[in-house]
Design a protein around this motif. Sequence first.
Motif, PDB file in Angstrom:
ATOM      1  N   ILE A  97       6.349 -12.616  11.877  1.00 23.17           N
ATOM      2  CA  ILE A  97       5.544 -11.618  11.171  1.00 23.17           C
ATOM      3  C   ILE A  97       5.500 -10.323  11.976  1.00 23.17           C
ATOM      4  CG2 ILE A  97       3.242 -11.098  10.253  1.00 23.17           C
ATOM      5  CD1 ILE A  97       2.885 -14.119   9.780  1.00 23.17           C
ATOM      6  N   GLY A  99      -5.236  -8.232   0.714  1.00 21.20           N
ATOM      7  CA  GLY A  99      -4.209  -8.884  -0.094  1.00 21.20           C
ATOM      8  C   GLY A  99      -3.323  -7.884  -0.812  1.00 21.20           C
ATOM      9  N   GLY A 150      12.349   3.825  11.277  1.00 23.29           N
ATOM     10  CA  GLY A 150      11.053   3.604  11.911  1.00 23.29           C
ATOM     11  C   GLY A 150      10.442   4.898  12.415  1.00 23.29           C
ATOM     12  N   VAL A 151       9.109   4.915  12.418  1.00 22.74           N
ATOM     13  CA  VAL A 151       8.394   6.047  13.002  1.00 22.74           C
ATOM     14  C   VAL A 151       8.064   5.688  14.439  1.00 22.74           C
ATOM     15  CG1 VAL A 151       6.224   7.338  12.942  1.00 22.74           C
ATOM     16  CG2 VAL A 151       7.451   6.832  10.822  1.00 22.74           C
ATOM     17  N   LEU A 183       8.668   5.922   4.797  1.00 16.61           N
ATOM     18  CA  LEU A 183       9.480   5.585   5.961  1.00 16.61           C
ATOM     19  C   LEU A 183       9.248   4.124   6.323  1.00 16.61           C
ATOM     20  CD1 LEU A 183       8.399   8.803   7.825  1.00 16.61           C
ATOM     21  CD2 LEU A 183      10.665   8.386   6.821  1.00 16.61           C
ATOM     22  N   SER A 218       0.836  -1.206   0.000  1.00 20.36           N
ATOM     23  CA  SER A 218       0.000   0.000   0.000  1.00 20.36           C
ATOM     24  C   SER A 218       0.867   1.251   0.000  1.00 20.36           C
ATOM     25  CB  SER A 218      -0.963  -0.003   1.187  1.00 20.36           C
ATOM     26  OG  SER A 218      -0.256   0.020   2.406  1.00 20.36           O
ATOM     27  N   GLY A 219       1.934   1.242   0.795  1.00 23.19           N
ATOM     28  CA  GLY A 219       2.815   2.408   0.874  1.00 23.19           C
ATOM     29  C   GLY A 219       3.542   2.668  -0.441  1.00 23.19           C
ATOM     30  N   TYR A 252       8.899  -8.466  11.748  1.00 20.51           N
ATOM     31  CA  TYR A 252       9.243  -7.813  10.488  1.00 20.51           C
ATOM     32  C   TYR A 252       8.227  -6.805   9.989  1.00 20.51           C
ATOM     33  CZ  TYR A 252      13.341 -10.679   9.956  1.00 20.51           C
ATOM     34  OH  TYR A 252      14.566 -11.260  10.152  1.00 20.51           O
ATOM     35  N   GLY A 283      -3.837   0.526   3.381  1.00 22.54           N
ATOM     36  CA  GLY A 283      -3.530  -0.895   3.558  1.00 22.54           C
ATOM     37  C   GLY A 283      -4.671  -1.656   4.195  1.00 22.54           C
ATOM     38  N   ALA A 305       0.568   1.085   9.030  1.00 24.17           N
ATOM     39  CA  ALA A 305       0.981   0.268  10.179  1.00 24.17           C
ATOM     40  C   ALA A 305      -0.163  -0.573  10.742  1.00 24.17           C
ATOM     41  CB  ALA A 305       1.556   1.178  11.271  1.00 24.17           C
ATOM     42  N   TYR A 328      -7.831 -16.201   2.775  1.00 25.29           N
ATOM     43  CA  TYR A 328      -7.253 -15.102   2.004  1.00 25.29           C
ATOM     44  C   TYR A 328      -7.697 -13.740   2.478  1.00 25.29           C
ATOM     45  CZ  TYR A 328      -4.426 -17.716  -1.286  1.00 25.29           C
ATOM     46  OH  TYR A 328      -3.439 -18.471  -1.857  1.00 25.29           O
ATOM     47  N   TYR A 353      -4.338 -10.155   8.623  1.00 23.92           N
ATOM     48  CA  TYR A 353      -5.480  -9.454   8.044  1.00 23.92           C
ATOM     49  C   TYR A 353      -5.976  -8.329   8.938  1.00 23.92           C
ATOM     50  CZ  TYR A 353      -5.066 -13.198   4.745  1.00 23.92           C
ATOM     51  OH  TYR A 353      -4.568 -14.064   3.806  1.00 23.92           O
TER      52      TYR A 353
HETATM   53  C1  LIG Z   1       2.360 -15.662   4.756  1.00 22.31           C
HETATM   54  C2  LIG Z   1       1.544 -14.673   3.991  1.00 22.31           C
HETATM   55  C3  LIG Z   1       1.001 -15.026   2.761  1.00 22.31           C
HETATM   56  C4  LIG Z   1       0.260 -14.111   2.029  1.00 22.31           C
HETATM   57  N1  LIG Z   1      -0.191 -14.496   0.819  1.00 22.31           N
HETATM   58  C5  LIG Z   1      -0.871 -13.626   0.050  1.00 22.31           C
HETATM   59  C6  LIG Z   1      -1.293 -14.003  -1.234  1.00 22.31           C
HETATM   60  O1  LIG Z   1      -1.022 -15.084  -1.704  1.00 22.31           O
HETATM   61  N2  LIG Z   1      -2.007 -13.118  -1.977  1.00 22.31           N
HETATM   62  C7  LIG Z   1      -2.312 -11.879  -1.494  1.00 22.31           C
HETATM   63  O2  LIG Z   1      -2.939 -11.106  -2.209  1.00 22.31           O
HETATM   64  N3  LIG Z   1      -1.936 -11.495  -0.265  1.00 22.31           N
HETATM   65  C8  LIG Z   1      -1.222 -12.342   0.526  1.00 22.31           C
HETATM   66  N4  LIG Z   1      -0.828 -11.970   1.777  1.00 22.31           N
HETATM   67  C9  LIG Z   1      -1.318 -10.696   2.295  1.00 22.31           C
HETATM   68  C10 LIG Z   1      -0.556  -9.513   1.764  1.00 22.31           C
HETATM   69  O3  LIG Z   1       0.808  -9.719   1.952  1.00 22.31           O
HETATM   70  C11 LIG Z   1      -0.962  -8.264   2.527  1.00 22.31           C
HETATM   71  O4  LIG Z   1      -2.354  -8.128   2.490  1.00 22.31           O
HETATM   72  C12 LIG Z   1      -0.387  -6.987   1.964  1.00 22.31           C
HETATM   73  O5  LIG Z   1       0.969  -7.152   1.670  1.00 22.31           O
HETATM   74  C13 LIG Z   1      -0.587  -5.872   2.968  1.00 22.31           C
HETATM   75  O6  LIG Z   1       0.096  -4.711   2.585  1.00 22.31           O
HETATM   76  P1  LIG Z   1       0.047  -3.421   3.472  1.00 22.31           P
HETATM   77  O7  LIG Z   1       0.782  -2.385   2.717  1.00 22.31           O
HETATM   78  O8  LIG Z   1      -1.337  -3.137   3.890  1.00 22.31           O
HETATM   79  O9  LIG Z   1       0.757  -3.738   4.849  1.00 22.31           O
HETATM   80  P2  LIG Z   1       2.205  -4.291   5.212  1.00 22.31           P
HETATM   81  O10 LIG Z   1       2.719  -5.157   4.172  1.00 22.31           O
HETATM   82  O11 LIG Z   1       2.087  -4.846   6.559  1.00 22.31           O
HETATM   83  O12 LIG Z   1       3.098  -2.987   5.264  1.00 22.31           O
HETATM   84  C14 LIG Z   1       3.268  -2.224   6.410  1.00 22.31           C
HETATM   85  C15 LIG Z   1       4.699  -1.758   6.465  1.00 22.31           C
HETATM   86  O13 LIG Z   1       4.813  -0.756   7.449  1.00 22.31           O
HETATM   87  C16 LIG Z   1       6.016  -0.914   8.152  1.00 22.31           C
HETATM   88  N5  LIG Z   1       5.842  -0.279   9.453  1.00 22.31           N
HETATM   89  C17 LIG Z   1       4.951  -0.601  10.425  1.00 22.31           C
HETATM   90  N6  LIG Z   1       5.070   0.224  11.475  1.00 22.31           N
HETATM   91  C18 LIG Z   1       6.053   1.110  11.153  1.00 22.31           C
HETATM   92  C19 LIG Z   1       6.627   2.229  11.830  1.00 22.31           C
HETATM   93  N7  LIG Z   1       6.211   2.609  13.042  1.00 22.31           N
HETATM   94  N8  LIG Z   1       7.630   2.909  11.210  1.00 22.31           N
HETATM   95  C20 LIG Z   1       8.058   2.549   9.958  1.00 22.31           C
HETATM   96  N9  LIG Z   1       7.539   1.502   9.287  1.00 22.31           N
HETATM   97  C21 LIG Z   1       6.545   0.793   9.872  1.00 22.31           C
HETATM   98  C22 LIG Z   1       6.180  -2.413   8.231  1.00 22.31           C
HETATM   99  O14 LIG Z   1       7.534  -2.766   8.471  1.00 22.31           O
HETATM  100  C23 LIG Z   1       5.675  -2.860   6.856  1.00 22.31           C
HETATM  101  O15 LIG Z   1       6.710  -2.910   5.922  1.00 22.31           O
HETATM  102  C24 LIG Z   1      -0.014 -12.838   2.542  1.00 22.31           C
HETATM  103  C25 LIG Z   1       0.524 -12.482   3.769  1.00 22.31           C
HETATM  104  C26 LIG Z   1       1.309 -13.378   4.484  1.00 22.31           C
HETATM  105  C27 LIG Z   1       1.910 -12.953   5.787  1.00 22.31           C
END
Ligand SMILES: Cc1cc2nc3c(=O)[nH]c(=O)nc-3n(C[C@H](O)[C@H](O)[C@H](O)COP(=O)(O)OP(=O)(O)OC[C@H]3O[C@@H](n4cnc5c(N)ncnc54)[C@H](O)[C@@H]3O)c2cc1C
Lengths: 91, 465
Positions: B401, B440, B225-226, B31, B13-14, B404, B433, B256, B170, B413
């Motif tokens: 999880i 996903g 990090g924030v 960030l 999303s970011g 990281y 996000g 986050a 999912y 989720y």
């Molecule tokens: C094992 C596994 C399998 C998956 N398989 C699939 C799949 O097959 N198909 C699919 O569509 N989706 C899948 N997903 C789900 C998918 O990965 C997520 O829905 C999607 O990546 C979420 O993205 P996001 O940007 O919302 O959040 P995130 O990916 O969680 O991004 C948040 C980011 O913010 C950072 N962050 C958090 N707090 C701070 C802070 N205070 N300062 C700085 N940085 C910070 C974190 O380090 C992270 O990098 C899977 C997930 C997992 C764990």
Amino acid sequence: MNDSDIQIAIKDIIAQIAPDEDLSQLDPAVRLREQIELDSMDFLDIVMELRKLYGVQVPEADYKELATLDGCVNYLRPKLAGKTLHCAARV
Amino acid sequence: MRYDALVIGAGLSGLAAGIRLGMYGKQALLLERHALWGGLNSFYRLRGRRHDVGLHALTNATSARTGVLSRVLRQLRIPREALQLGPQLRSVIRFSDLEVWFSNDPALLESELAAAFPARRDALATLSAEIANWVPEARPMPFASARAELLRRLGDERLVDVLLLPTCYYGSPLENDIDWTQFRILYQSLFLEGIARPRGGIRTLLTALKTRLEACGTELRTNCGVERILLDGARAVGVRLDDGSELFADHVLSSAGLDETLALCGRKPEPDPARRDLSFLESIHALDCTPAALGLDAAVAFYCLADRLCYAQNEAPTEPRCGVLSCPGNYADQEPEAAVLVRQTVIANPQRWRELVARGDEEYRAAKLEHSARAAAAAASLFPDWRAHTLDLDVFTPRTIEHYTGHVNGRVYGSPDKRQDGDIGFEGLRLIGTDQGYLGIVGAMMSGIGIVNRHVLAAAAESAP
Ligand SMILES: Cc1cc2nc3c(=O)[nH]c(=O)nc-3n(C[C@H](O)[C@H](O)[C@H](O)COP(=O)(O)OP(=O)(O)OC[C@H]3O[C@@H](n4cnc5c(N)ncnc54)[C@H](O)[C@@H]3O)c2cc1C
């Protein structure tokens, strides 16, 4: 700058947003959304590109003026007066 | 200097948000606390093998221009060819006494379901048409139980379980149920628009995003990090980083998570005491052959050994009776390195894993292997047994999880409380996000795009250039 330049400049913008569409057959009098797949996000991009490329501002209330190519040309003619257009589609 | 926007997190999303901001000349900074980008879907190297954290399947794979992935790529100006998508061959939903195959042709799912539940054939066709024609509401919708909605339409508990098994895995933060809006989004994403895998896995997608981000001039800072979001009354004005420095901006976008972002604002989230967070134990097996050579020919296999769906915590660290197998080799045109992998996902109980971690490294490591082995043994009662062919195994847990991604309890989720408008009560701050309600990989990208469009760019379009 004439109306056909404006039309080409707009098609240029659309081609960038929707590179897989065929724009050669567009009927300028028919709504764009009836001829090619453009959603509201794409539409925002047309407005944003006009702003970025030509400094033209389109308030949301005026979006409806951009529904057809002809509409675009009429609406943008005064706003683009005296500006250099990017018309890659012509070359 | 003052930024137009600060984005917390360089997950999907970011990254998408950062591209959209940069495309239209916004001064934006991403960030990311971790050393790598990608968040829940990042990548790593272990014992000479390249692994993805997540990525079983890229949903919404249809090349139709109206498909969600097509729209996302169009907004980001990333050509579809950059993803090198290979469509799934076919996938399966299995209970001990029934199996339902599906592919990227929705007709297969329909005929398989009708064959397994002949009395519900008409109700199923009606449901499928209803979901195909459904467009998500623009306004926030209250929670509704998909289980209840499906039961009302289909009148068969087992059939409902069959449909809930893949959709829960999912995208549901809830036990044995999922929000009705999210169910319909997932049904469209998985079954109607189909699934694919980028050749090269998540790296291929992340490279395309990162290249685009750089071309748009948006800066990404990793290991950054924030620590908190800076507030001026009810308005977010910037962030303080872990190193104590402060940055200011008109907009702060946070990926986050809901509770995590509230905590960054100094608010103590009040979790529902009845709620039990779900996370995953994920095992990645590298075999000495392809799983297809052993007869394991599904791209994704959602399975349940119990009579009824058990997408839920049990008292043990994992629930081995129910899970997902994912075989990257069972998509068209994949790299040979990935073709020998079997990934297995089962539900894990974050609290139990916290206790195991507290008992020290050795016990934690042993528990990982033990629970991974239990999950594999359970699957062997339904699928070809791959265990004798495993050359290398890596296992990650809710702790991994959480470590990281910063998501409390390793929640994949997010919170059950979704904020469709990204609003959590502070001006200038929006969630992007998972907790904004999109699911996903593709959903996360769409979320970043949508929030930037609505709350940053639309306002800019109105103002003088
Ligand atoms: C094992 C596994 C399998 C998956 N398989 C699939 C799949 O097959 N198909 C699919 O569509 N989706 C899948 N997903 C789900 C998918 O990965 C997520 O829905 C999607 O990546 C979420 O993205 P996001 O940007 O919302 O959040 P995130 O990916 O969680 O991004 C948040 C980011 O913010 C950072 N962050 C958090 N707090 C701070 C802070 N205070 N300062 C700085 N940085 C910070 C974190 O380090 C992270 O990098 C899977 C997930 C997992 C764990």
